[in-house]
Write an enzyme that holds these catalytic residues in place. Sequence first.
Site, PDB file in Angstrom:
ATOM      1  CD  GLU A  97       5.009  -9.228  -9.207  1.00 54.61           C
ATOM      2  OE1 GLU A  97       5.442  -8.766 -10.373  1.00 54.61           O
ATOM      3  OE2 GLU A  97       4.252  -8.857  -8.319  1.00 54.61           O
ATOM      4  CB  CYS A 124      -4.641  -5.478  -0.740  1.00 57.95           C
ATOM      5  SG  CYS A 124      -3.374  -6.520  -1.231  1.00 57.95           S
TER       6      CYS A 124
HETATM    7  N1  SAH Z   1      -2.976 -12.149   3.451  1.00 63.36           N
HETATM    8  C1  SAH Z   1      -2.126 -11.851   4.334  1.00 63.36           C
HETATM    9  C2  SAH Z   1      -0.842 -11.509   3.862  1.00 63.36           C
HETATM   10  C3  SAH Z   1      -0.379 -10.817   2.622  1.00 63.36           C
HETATM   11  S1  SAH Z   1      -0.586  -8.999   2.666  1.00 63.36           S
HETATM   12  C4  SAH Z   1      -2.634 -10.629   5.305  1.00 63.36           C
HETATM   13  O1  SAH Z   1      -3.515  -9.901   4.869  1.00 63.36           O
HETATM   14  O2  SAH Z   1      -1.981 -10.521   6.267  1.00 63.36           O
HETATM   15  C5  SAH Z   1       0.803  -8.332   3.903  1.00 63.36           C
HETATM   16  C6  SAH Z   1       0.602  -6.995   4.421  1.00 63.36           C
HETATM   17  O3  SAH Z   1       0.542  -5.875   3.520  1.00 63.36           O
HETATM   18  C7  SAH Z   1      -0.958  -7.111   5.183  1.00 63.36           C
HETATM   19  O4  SAH Z   1      -0.760  -6.359   6.346  1.00 63.36           O
HETATM   20  C8  SAH Z   1      -1.474  -6.257   4.186  1.00 63.36           C
HETATM   21  O5  SAH Z   1      -2.681  -5.651   4.696  1.00 63.36           O
HETATM   22  C9  SAH Z   1      -0.533  -5.417   3.577  1.00 63.36           C
HETATM   23  N2  SAH Z   1      -1.051  -4.179   2.485  1.00 63.36           N
HETATM   24  C10 SAH Z   1      -1.987  -4.738   1.458  1.00 63.36           C
HETATM   25  N3  SAH Z   1      -2.057  -3.664   0.721  1.00 63.36           N
HETATM   26  C11 SAH Z   1      -1.171  -2.657   1.183  1.00 63.36           C
HETATM   27  C12 SAH Z   1      -0.868  -1.330   0.805  1.00 63.36           C
HETATM   28  N4  SAH Z   1      -1.459  -0.992  -0.469  1.00 63.36           N
HETATM   29  N5  SAH Z   1      -0.139  -0.384   1.528  1.00 63.36           N
HETATM   30  C13 SAH Z   1       0.540  -0.938   2.626  1.00 63.36           C
HETATM   31  N6  SAH Z   1       0.191  -2.354   3.096  1.00 63.36           N
HETATM   32  C14 SAH Z   1      -0.512  -3.155   2.239  1.00 63.36           C
END
Ligand code: SAH
Length: 361
Positions: A97, A124
């Site tokens: 996605e 996540c």
């Molecule tokens: N793996 C990389 C990029 C993907 S996630 C990273 O972790 O940076 C992009 C952002 O979304 C990251 O900061 C992650 O921690 C955040 N994220 C993941 N799950 C989330 C959620 N349920 N609510 C808010 N932010 C979230």
Amino acid sequence: MTQTNRPHLDLAELDRAELEQALVDLGEPSYRGRQVFHWIWARGVTDFALMTDLGQTLRTKLTAAFRIGTPVLEARHTSTDGTTKFLLRLADGRHIESVFIPDTPAQTFCVSTQVGCAMNCAFCLTGKMGLVRNLSAGEIASQAAILAKETGLTTSPFNIVLMGMGEPLHNYDATMKAIRILADAQGLALPPKRITLSTVGVLPGLEKLALEPLMPNLAISLHATTNEQRDQLVPLNRKFTLEDLIAACKRFPLAKRRRITFEYVMLDGVNDTPEDARRLVRLLNGIKAKVNLLPLNEAAGIPFRRPSDARVNEFARILAERDVIVSVRRSRGRDIRAACGQLIVEGERASAGQAMGARIR
Ligand code: SAH
């Protein structure tokens, strides 16, 4: 290039120099490679028959020798706030996605670097899939090309955040090659400063990134201010500690007026206290930093809650009072499950053992 003997080499996996060489290996002048590169990346055309400036004989020759294996757009969903999520099918039938986020302040494409993710951060959803596989450079860059074409932005400026599914520094070479392909003047000509690479802090990758000639913006998913807490939220912290991560950030070469973004997901009653905020200020002392607070996007199976706005604002106030630049990320596209951490493709988890009992959607 020796690969050209292989039937149906995928031209979407080649940077411009490699593509020119592939055409030379086929007995054509190198500028033909440049033309093909332009068709694929600037115009989003992946059918040789439609490359009208190439001549019929050459087009037939190309069709026999090569393929262009870009993902296929299978579905799209638009949120009430205008955010659009694109479901793309890869050549092997897997899905990823990508998300188009309008006006934030520029148009932004949120792009994936892996199918699933191995990092398994506690909050996540993508992490619940486990890692299915890495994306190739062509699959990463194609997301931008497809979204640019679909949203009519091929000739207007847009930003890319590598914040979709996956950990970009866990798929280093493909991610960097994709940045090179996107930056090429014959393609989308996207300056690397319009790309933000977000990472949990894979330290060997961060050290390599520091030496790259094409340098994206850096965002670090920090989320906690003690090792004890970060070990729980971001399991990779057990391997690369907070001290080592902060030291690597201090060493990271920043261009003038650039800052490292520190992302901090806010979990109610877990990491959102005034003490956390003050510890965060101390931790970032000496780094050209800005903090982006991400109030949790809640989902079934995620054992945390989103804090109240008042609590988020209080946290932000403590940072701002101490001269830390801070913003709160407005959650976009939650109604279509397109918000941060919500990207997951049903039925594509690495193994049933890693999946959650309940259905996630
Ligand atoms: N793996 C990389 C990029 C993907 S996630 C990273 O972790 O940076 C992009 C952002 O979304 C990251 O900061 C992650 O921690 C955040 N994220 C993941 N799950 C989330 C959620 N349920 N609510 C808010 N932010 C979230």
